[in-house]
Design an enzyme around this catalytic site. Structure first.
Site: not given
Length: 275
Positions: A262, A58, A110, A91, A2-3
């Site tokens: 990155r 964000k 995650r 999750h 998500p950005e």
DNA sequence: AGTGCGACCCGAACGC
DNA sequence: TGCGTTCGGGTCGCAC
């Protein structure tokens, strides 16, 4: 991942689904998610309502009246609205049950996302929020501001675009796209950038983020058990994840390199390293 | 102060 | 097939 565009989509979707419903109970399955005190979280939420959802960069900011619940989705955080009777997925780490027997469930494969419950008056003291820079969609993002922030730095432009204290909300995908649209090589040092480059950065980040928000983001899959929200922006990506594919402008093969650890995609012909 | 990098986390992709 | 290993992503915090 998500950005800003994805977070904005989540905000708008959730506003239609959970506002002004009374919270009945909470279930914190994975306590490390929560940066603030767990007992306080369990004690304070029942009886309250989310009266608004805001966003800074964000960060999602759930307005509880006298408190804010801050939430950062990091890479894979998602919110689902489900019937409370539904089985809990492995999750799903934090569950907020409303008195109409629906749940707001935070899902994160995650476990990278974070939440933080703070008193409203402490928002300005909260580092993560306080240091957010200017958003691409804000009129306050000017080429002069960017030049002032960027031209003193000796870091590569890719790294600079990921710095949330300068432009708030750009992540790895859009940073690559903004650099491509601005015809700036990702390894160009901030101190080598011109005012004209900054104008291009301003224009392209605004355009790309606005377009991405319209498309509902890049990677959004589904935010409720029944209602799917699928991001459509990925079909417009020019460089990100397109290694060895031809550039849509000049046909040159897109290259992949590492910048600041990155993965970074760019067109070696359209994005020349400045001299 | 500015910069660089490991830690956090675990599913997916890869190597043998 | 089934192991083991590597990678990635945003942010923080520590080291230089």
């Amino acid at each position: 991942m998500p950005e800003i565009a994805e977070v904005e989509t989540v905000r708008n979707t959730l506003k239609n689904m959970i506002l002004n419903k009374e919270i009945k109970s909470v279930n914190v399955i994975y306590p490390k998610m929560l940066e603030s005190d767990i007992e306080e979280f369990k004690k304070l939420l029942p009886g309250k309502k989310f009266i608004d959802i805001k966003r800074v960069g964000k960060w999602l900011i759930f307005d509880l009246g006298d408190y804010y619940l801050l939430s950062h989705l990091r890479m894979e955080g998602k919110f689902f609205v489900k019937n409370s009777k539904n089985e809990i997925n492995k999750h799903e780490h934090i569950i907020i049950t409303f008195n109409d027997n629906t749940d707001l469930r935070y899902h994160d494969t995650r476990k990278f996302g974070r939440m933080n419950l703070i008193k409203k008056e402490d928002l300005d003291k909260t580092e993560a929020i306080k240091k957010q820079g200017i958003e691409p969609i804000s009129n306050d993002l000017t080429e002069e501001y960017l030049y002032e922030k960027i031209s003193k730095k000796h870091l590569p432009m890719k790294t600079i675009l990921l710095d949330q204290t300068i432009i708030a909300g750009l992540g790895n995908i859009y940073a690559d796209e903004v650099l491509f649209a601005s015809k700036i090589h990702p390894l160009t040092k901030g101190c080598d950038i011109t005012l004209n480059d900054c104008e291009n950065l301003k224009e392209s980040s605004k355009k790309i983020i606005e377009e991405a928000i319209k498309c509902g983001g890049t990677t959004i899959r589904s935010y409720t058990s029944s209602l799917g929200v699928t991001g459509r922006f990925q079909q417009f990506l020019q460089v990100h994840k397109r290694e060895d594919e031809p550039c849509n402008i000049c046909g040159t093969k897109i290259e992949k390199i590492k910048v600041g650890g990155r993965s970074t995609y760019f067109c070696p012909k359209c994005q020349k390293e400045s001299s």
